[in-house]
Design an enzyme around this catalytic site. Structure first.
Site, PDB file in Angstrom:
ATOM      1  N   TYR A  22       0.842  -1.188   0.000  1.00 18.54           N
ATOM      2  CA  TYR A  22       0.000   0.000   0.000  1.00 18.54           C
ATOM      3  C   TYR A  22       0.881   1.244   0.000  1.00 18.54           C
ATOM      4  O   TYR A  22       0.615   2.211  -0.700  1.00 18.54           O
ATOM      5  CB  TYR A  22      -0.909   0.001   1.231  1.00 18.54           C
ATOM      6  CG  TYR A  22      -1.923  -1.110   1.201  1.00 18.54           C
ATOM      7  CD1 TYR A  22      -3.125  -0.938   0.518  1.00 18.54           C
ATOM      8  CD2 TYR A  22      -1.667  -2.327   1.813  1.00 18.54           C
ATOM      9  CE1 TYR A  22      -4.060  -1.962   0.471  1.00 18.54           C
ATOM     10  CE2 TYR A  22      -2.599  -3.349   1.775  1.00 18.54           C
ATOM     11  CZ  TYR A  22      -3.789  -3.174   1.095  1.00 18.54           C
ATOM     12  OH  TYR A  22      -4.699  -4.184   1.038  1.00 18.54           O
ATOM     13  N   ASN A  45     -12.734   0.000  -5.541  1.00 17.92           N
ATOM     14  CA  ASN A  45     -12.327  -0.461  -6.859  1.00 17.92           C
ATOM     15  C   ASN A  45     -13.495  -0.545  -7.854  1.00 17.92           C
ATOM     16  O   ASN A  45     -14.383  -1.376  -7.701  1.00 17.92           O
ATOM     17  CB  ASN A  45     -11.679  -1.844  -6.710  1.00 17.92           C
ATOM     18  CG  ASN A  45     -11.068  -2.299  -8.008  1.00 17.92           C
ATOM     19  OD1 ASN A  45     -11.296  -1.718  -9.055  1.00 17.92           O
ATOM     20  ND2 ASN A  45     -10.272  -3.335  -7.932  1.00 17.92           N
ATOM     21  N   CYS A  53      -6.256  -6.052  -7.204  1.00 16.24           N
ATOM     22  CA  CYS A  53      -6.053  -5.492  -5.873  1.00 16.24           C
ATOM     23  C   CYS A  53      -5.567  -6.533  -4.869  1.00 16.24           C
ATOM     24  O   CYS A  53      -5.135  -6.196  -3.781  1.00 16.24           O
ATOM     25  CB  CYS A  53      -7.333  -4.815  -5.388  1.00 16.24           C
ATOM     26  SG  CYS A  53      -8.799  -5.816  -5.548  1.00 16.24           S
ATOM     27  N   HIS A  54      -5.641  -7.809  -5.245  1.00 15.54           N
ATOM     28  CA  HIS A  54      -5.168  -8.847  -4.325  1.00 15.54           C
ATOM     29  C   HIS A  54      -3.654  -8.919  -4.291  1.00 15.54           C
ATOM     30  O   HIS A  54      -3.076  -9.619  -3.480  1.00 15.54           O
ATOM     31  CB  HIS A  54      -5.746 -10.203  -4.723  1.00 15.54           C
ATOM     32  CG  HIS A  54      -5.350 -10.654  -6.084  1.00 15.54           C
ATOM     33  ND1 HIS A  54      -5.966 -10.187  -7.226  1.00 15.54           N
ATOM     34  CD2 HIS A  54      -4.393 -11.503  -6.487  1.00 15.54           C
ATOM     35  CE1 HIS A  54      -5.382 -10.773  -8.268  1.00 15.54           C
ATOM     36  NE2 HIS A  54      -4.417 -11.559  -7.850  1.00 15.54           N
ATOM     37  N   GLU A  80      -0.747 -17.704  -7.993  1.00 12.80           N
ATOM     38  CA  GLU A  80       0.135 -16.947  -8.870  1.00 12.80           C
ATOM     39  C   GLU A  80       1.601 -17.229  -8.586  1.00 12.80           C
ATOM     40  O   GLU A  80       2.489 -16.630  -9.178  1.00 12.80           O
ATOM     41  CB  GLU A  80      -0.166 -15.449  -8.740  1.00 12.80           C
ATOM     42  CG  GLU A  80      -1.557 -15.128  -9.270  1.00 12.80           C
ATOM     43  CD  GLU A  80      -1.834 -13.635  -9.277  1.00 12.80           C
ATOM     44  OE1 GLU A  80      -0.925 -12.856  -8.960  1.00 12.80           O
ATOM     45  OE2 GLU A  80      -2.964 -13.265  -9.597  1.00 12.80           O
TER      46      GLU A  80
END
Length: 99
Positions: A22, A45, A53-54, A80
């Site tokens: 952030y 969002n 955003c994750h 990911e």
DNA sequence: CGGCTGGCGTCGT
DNA sequence: TACGACGCCAGCC
């Protein structure tokens, strides 16, 4: 071009398998101490599913919050390629993406 | 326009 | 290491 728009654009630059914080995101858009503003923006969002955003986590390597639940966010990151243990990113510094 | 809130960060206890 | 107190900034009321 609002602040939030720039934030989303920056976030889209983060590749899969990488994460950012952030605070860094705030700096990337010109705010040295706008971490909380980033949180508010993520929550608002306008492009869920488009803006990753994750991939935004806290500076200490913890996941932070997530609209659809922290567990979901955690699983998405794992898929990911990011290793997470007890809600914290293992090789945080290594997985971190610098703008 | 003023005040409060929030997916945070940092420092002090 | 864990928890609490402040400070920060864009939104919402």
């Amino acid at each position: 071009m609002t602040l939030s728009t720039r934030v989303y654009t920056k976030l889209l630059q983060v590749p899969e398998g990488k994460v950012t914080t952030y605070g860094d995101l705030a700096k990337a858009v010109g705010l040295e101490n706008g971490q909380r503003a980033i949180g508010t923006i993520m929550k608002k969002n306008p492009f869920p599913g488009i803006v990753p955003c994750h991939r935004v986590v806290k500076s200490d390597g913890k996941i932070g919050g997530f609209v659809y639940g922290e567990r979901v966010k955690l699983q998405m990151l794992v898929k990911e390629g990011i290793k997470i243990k007890d809600g914290k990113i293992i090789d945080f510094a290594k997985e971190k993406f610098y703008f």
